[in-house]
Design a protein around this motif. Structure first.
Motif: not given
Length: 173
Positions: A125-128, A138-143, A151-157
């Motif tokens: 699960l990735i925080n939407p 088409d994927c949206l970053v940081n809502d 700044g940096t955003l990171s996530f794992q899939y």
């Protein structure tokens, strides 16, 4: 006649020596790492495992040089995406870490970051609010909210393969 056999014998001897040298070099497995960088994959014969050196966790995916028009604050090239393998899930499904970085040199905050992402999906699960697929490719970053300068955003899939991700659209804040 003996002179002819002598020439043939010398040629055969040279051919055998050449083949033995080539065989010896292939058996010893010459290390060509100095000419091509690191050996990325090594197979260890004694236990038949595959190992990948982890010198760099993430590899850079998007690498565009900004083509700024005078007065333009930011471009797609101001967002850098790094992605690399991480520890698999207990079930064995490979996982990947993604870093999305705002490297804008003019000090801009960038919002509305959209990525080309194909049919992106994850077994983890990735925080939407951080990353979500809106539709195919088409994927949206940081809502859609601004990613501050530096700044940096990171996530794992988790998926059986790495998804190629690239910036498709940004808006300057």
């Amino acid at each position: 006649m003996s002179r002819r056999f002598g020439s043939i014998r010398i040629l055969l001897t040279l051919a055998v020596v050449f083949l033995l040298v080539m065989l010896l070099l292939s058996v010893l497995g010459r290390d060509n790492s100095s000419s091509v960088g690191l050996n990325l994959l090594r197979i260890q014969e004694e236990n038949a495992t595959l190992s990948i050196p982890h010198r760099k966790l993430l590899r850079e995916i998007a690498k565009d040089e900004p083509n700024r028009i005078w007065g333009e604050k930011c471009t797609k090239a101001d967002i850098v995406i790094n992605q690399g393998p991480t520890e698999p899930l207990p079930s064995g499904v490979p996982t990947y870490t993604v870093e999305i970085i705002n490297v804008c040199v003019t000090g801009c905050d960038i919002s509305g970051i959209h990525l080309s992402c194909g049919w992106f999906s994850s077994a983890r699960l990735i925080n939407p609010k951080i990353f979500k697929r809106l539709r195919y490719n088409d994927c949206l970053v940081n809502d859609g909210k601004p990613l501050v300068n530096g700044g940096t955003l990171s996530f794992q899939y988790a998926n059986t393969f790495l998804y190629p991700l690239s910036v498709s659209h940004v808006a300057c804040s």
